[in-house]
Motif scaffolding. Structure first.
Motif, PDB file in Angstrom:
ATOM      1  N   ALA A  45      -9.740  -1.730  -2.300  1.00  0.00           N
ATOM      2  CA  ALA A  45      -8.343  -1.744  -3.005  1.00  0.00           C
ATOM      3  C   ALA A  45      -8.519  -1.593  -4.264  1.00  0.00           C
ATOM      4  O   ALA A  45      -7.682  -1.016  -5.031  1.00  0.00           O
ATOM      5  N   GLN A  46      -9.360  -2.186  -5.100  1.00  0.00           N
ATOM      6  CA  GLN A  46      -9.471  -2.051  -6.521  1.00  0.00           C
ATOM      7  C   GLN A  46      -9.698  -0.547  -6.844  1.00  0.00           C
ATOM      8  O   GLN A  46      -9.366  -0.112  -7.891  1.00  0.00           O
ATOM      9  N   THR A  47     -10.807   0.035  -6.035  1.00  0.00           N
ATOM     10  CA  THR A  47     -11.007   1.292  -6.073  1.00  0.00           C
ATOM     11  C   THR A  47      -9.811   2.271  -6.121  1.00  0.00           C
ATOM     12  O   THR A  47      -9.889   3.260  -7.015  1.00  0.00           O
ATOM     13  N   LEU A  48      -8.836   1.950  -4.996  1.00  0.00           N
ATOM     14  CA  LEU A  48      -7.957   3.079  -4.896  1.00  0.00           C
ATOM     15  C   LEU A  48      -6.931   2.817  -6.121  1.00  0.00           C
ATOM     16  O   LEU A  48      -6.622   3.737  -6.565  1.00  0.00           O
ATOM     17  N   VAL A  49      -6.631   1.681  -6.813  1.00  0.00           N
ATOM     18  CA  VAL A  49      -5.975   1.566  -7.620  1.00  0.00           C
ATOM     19  C   VAL A  49      -6.524   2.209  -9.000  1.00  0.00           C
ATOM     20  O   VAL A  49      -5.740   2.990  -9.797  1.00  0.00           O
ATOM     21  N   LYS A  50      -7.826   1.914  -9.197  1.00  0.00           N
ATOM     22  CA  LYS A  50      -8.446   2.759 -10.300  1.00  0.00           C
ATOM     23  C   LYS A  50      -8.431   4.229 -10.193  1.00  0.00           C
ATOM     24  O   LYS A  50      -8.217   5.155 -11.261  1.00  0.00           O
ATOM     25  N   GLU A  51      -9.098   4.838  -9.174  1.00  0.00           N
ATOM     26  CA  GLU A  51      -9.070   6.025  -8.944  1.00  0.00           C
ATOM     27  C   GLU A  51      -7.421   6.640  -8.729  1.00  0.00           C
ATOM     28  O   GLU A  51      -7.251   8.124  -9.347  1.00  0.00           O
ATOM     29  N   GLY A  52      -6.419   6.076  -8.323  1.00  0.00           N
ATOM     30  CA  GLY A  52      -5.035   6.348  -7.994  1.00  0.00           C
ATOM     31  C   GLY A  52      -4.684   6.720  -9.545  1.00  0.00           C
ATOM     32  O   GLY A  52      -4.046   7.728  -9.914  1.00  0.00           O
ATOM     33  N   TRP A  53      -4.949   5.887 -10.520  1.00  0.00           N
ATOM     34  CA  TRP A  53      -4.393   6.101 -11.999  1.00  0.00           C
ATOM     35  C   TRP A  53      -5.169   7.288 -12.629  1.00  0.00           C
ATOM     36  O   TRP A  53      -4.786   8.215 -13.228  1.00  0.00           O
ATOM     37  N   GLU A  54      -6.366   7.224 -12.368  1.00  0.00           N
ATOM     38  CA  GLU A  54      -7.243   8.281 -13.181  1.00  0.00           C
ATOM     39  C   GLU A  54      -7.294   9.742 -12.620  1.00  0.00           C
ATOM     40  O   GLU A  54      -6.945  10.573 -13.403  1.00  0.00           O
ATOM     41  N   GLU A  55      -6.898   9.692 -11.258  1.00  0.00           N
ATOM     42  CA  GLU A  55      -7.147  11.031 -10.836  1.00  0.00           C
ATOM     43  C   GLU A  55      -5.563  11.691 -10.616  1.00  0.00           C
ATOM     44  O   GLU A  55      -5.255  12.964 -10.813  1.00  0.00           O
ATOM     45  N   ALA A  56      -4.452  10.927 -10.467  1.00  0.00           N
ATOM     46  CA  ALA A  56      -3.231  11.152 -10.291  1.00  0.00           C
ATOM     47  C   ALA A  56      -2.150  10.487 -11.067  1.00  0.00           C
ATOM     48  O   ALA A  56      -0.858  10.867 -10.905  1.00  0.00           O
ATOM     49  N   GLY A  57      -2.436   9.407 -11.717  1.00  0.00           N
ATOM     50  CA  GLY A  57      -1.286   8.855 -12.716  1.00  0.00           C
ATOM     51  C   GLY A  57      -0.574   8.098 -11.821  1.00  0.00           C
ATOM     52  O   GLY A  57       0.513   7.684 -12.353  1.00  0.00           O
ATOM     53  N   ILE A  58      -1.062   7.594 -10.599  1.00  0.00           N
ATOM     54  CA  ILE A  58      -0.148   6.757  -9.725  1.00  0.00           C
ATOM     55  C   ILE A  58      -0.146   5.189 -10.353  1.00  0.00           C
ATOM     56  O   ILE A  58      -1.637   4.703 -10.290  1.00  0.00           O
ATOM     57  N   LEU A  59       0.680   4.487 -10.645  1.00  0.00           N
ATOM     58  CA  LEU A  59       0.589   3.184 -10.928  1.00  0.00           C
ATOM     59  C   LEU A  59       0.062   2.057  -9.829  1.00  0.00           C
ATOM     60  O   LEU A  59       0.270   2.393  -8.835  1.00  0.00           O
ATOM     61  N   PRO A  60      -0.403   1.113 -10.211  1.00  0.00           N
ATOM     62  CA  PRO A  60      -0.774  -0.084  -9.280  1.00  0.00           C
ATOM     63  C   PRO A  60      -0.007  -0.225  -8.318  1.00  0.00           C
ATOM     64  O   PRO A  60      -0.394  -0.432  -7.039  1.00  0.00           O
ATOM     65  N   GLY A  61       1.213  -0.451  -8.485  1.00  0.00           N
ATOM     66  CA  GLY A  61       2.168  -0.928  -7.339  1.00  0.00           C
ATOM     67  C   GLY A  61       2.214   0.005  -6.401  1.00  0.00           C
ATOM     68  O   GLY A  61       2.052  -0.232  -5.000  1.00  0.00           O
ATOM     69  N   PRO A  62       2.823   1.206  -6.719  1.00  0.00           N
ATOM     70  CA  PRO A  62       2.783   2.406  -5.762  1.00  0.00           C
ATOM     71  C   PRO A  62       1.191   2.758  -4.989  1.00  0.00           C
ATOM     72  O   PRO A  62       1.344   2.858  -3.670  1.00  0.00           O
ATOM     73  N   MET A  63       0.444   2.628  -5.789  1.00  0.00           N
ATOM     74  CA  MET A  63      -1.084   2.905  -5.256  1.00  0.00           C
ATOM     75  C   MET A  63      -1.345   1.864  -4.286  1.00  0.00           C
ATOM     76  O   MET A  63      -2.027   2.023  -3.127  1.00  0.00           O
ATOM     77  N   SER A  64      -0.970   0.606  -4.410  1.00  0.00           N
ATOM     78  CA  SER A  64      -1.328  -0.715  -3.518  1.00  0.00           C
ATOM     79  C   SER A  64      -0.670  -0.247  -2.029  1.00  0.00           C
ATOM     80  O   SER A  64      -0.875  -1.123  -1.085  1.00  0.00           O
ATOM     81  N   ARG A  65       0.148   0.378  -2.006  1.00  0.00           N
ATOM     82  CA  ARG A  65       0.928   0.826  -0.640  1.00  0.00           C
ATOM     83  C   ARG A  65       0.082   1.860   0.149  1.00  0.00           C
ATOM     84  O   ARG A  65       0.756   2.129   1.484  1.00  0.00           O
ATOM     85  N   ALA A  66      -0.753   2.464  -0.405  1.00  0.00           N
ATOM     86  CA  ALA A  66      -1.646   3.429   0.586  1.00  0.00           C
ATOM     87  C   ALA A  66      -2.212   2.438   1.671  1.00  0.00           C
ATOM     88  O   ALA A  66      -2.622   1.512   1.540  1.00  0.00           O
ATOM     89  N   ALA A  67      -1.822   3.163   2.936  1.00  0.00           N
ATOM     90  CA  ALA A  67      -2.156   2.575   4.182  1.00  0.00           C
ATOM     91  C   ALA A  67      -3.628   3.078   4.705  1.00  0.00           C
ATOM     92  O   ALA A  67      -3.697   3.935   4.808  1.00  0.00           O
ATOM     93  N   ALA A  68      -4.538   1.816   5.036  1.00  0.00           N
ATOM     94  CA  ALA A  68      -5.804   2.244   5.521  1.00  0.00           C
ATOM     95  C   ALA A  68      -5.580   2.897   6.857  1.00  0.00           C
ATOM     96  O   ALA A  68      -4.884   2.381   7.849  1.00  0.00           O
ATOM     97  N   ALA A  69      -6.383   3.989   7.062  1.00  0.00           N
ATOM     98  CA  ALA A  69      -6.199   4.721   8.335  1.00  0.00           C
ATOM     99  C   ALA A  69      -7.788   5.156   9.017  1.00  0.00           C
ATOM    100  O   ALA A  69      -7.958   5.766   9.886  1.00  0.00           O
TER     101      ALA A  69
END
Length: 161
Positions: A45-69
């Motif tokens: 989860a922490q990696t998703l938030v970190k990489e979401g920001w670094e790679e695509a500029g996605i803020l933590p709130g929206p990135m935390s909604r990524a659904a594990a699949a």
């Protein structure tokens, strides 16, 4: 790795990143919207938030909604030896007005492609990284864009996706 998607059904589109030509692994190839290795001490989860920001500029709130699949296992020979990894697959639904903005220089450009175009790229293995291909195929099978009895689906099931 994160499949960034907009819309559903026949109107579904997927954000695809093109890796920077200066990346040491798979330079200039097509990739998922977000992807990255787990750093020591960070959770998925922490990696998703970190990489979401670094790679695509996605803020933590929206990135935390990524659904594990699910997960996909990857084992292959590389110039340095053997690469063995587990890829954690996530889907993130994004609004129509979302535009990714790379923050760390690892992505050269982004494209929002219809699912039919992504399937075409997957079929041609055109410039796609192997791990991104597996993550995209997982999405296609789970959402019914690729029949479960398709040879690609059968192989993906064998890999754990």
């Amino acid at each position: 790795h994160v499949n960034g998607v907009v819309g559903a059904g026949a109107a579904c589109r997927m954000w695809i990143a093109r890796r920077s030509r200066t990346k040491p692994i798979d330079p200039g190839m097509l990739d998922n919207l977000v992807g990255g290795g787990l750093a020591a001490g960070l959770t998925v989860a922490q990696t998703l938030v970190k990489e979401g920001w670094e790679e695509a500029g996605i803020l933590p709130g929206p990135m935390s909604r990524a659904a594990a699949a699910g997960r996909v296992a990857l084992l292959r020979e590389v110039p340095e030896g053997v690469q063995a990894e587990t890829i954690f697959v996530h889907d993130l639904e994004l609004p129509e007005d979302f535009r990714p903005v790379n923050q760390d220089g690892e992505v050269a450009e982004f494209s929002l492609l219809p699912v039919a175009e992504v399937l075409r790229l997957l079929g041609e293995a055109a410039d796609l990284t192997l791990d991104a291909s597996l993550v995209m195929l997982s999405f296609m099978v789970r959402h019914g864009y690729l029949p479960r009895d398709d040879p690609a689906s059968v192989e993906l099931a064998r890999l754990g996706g």
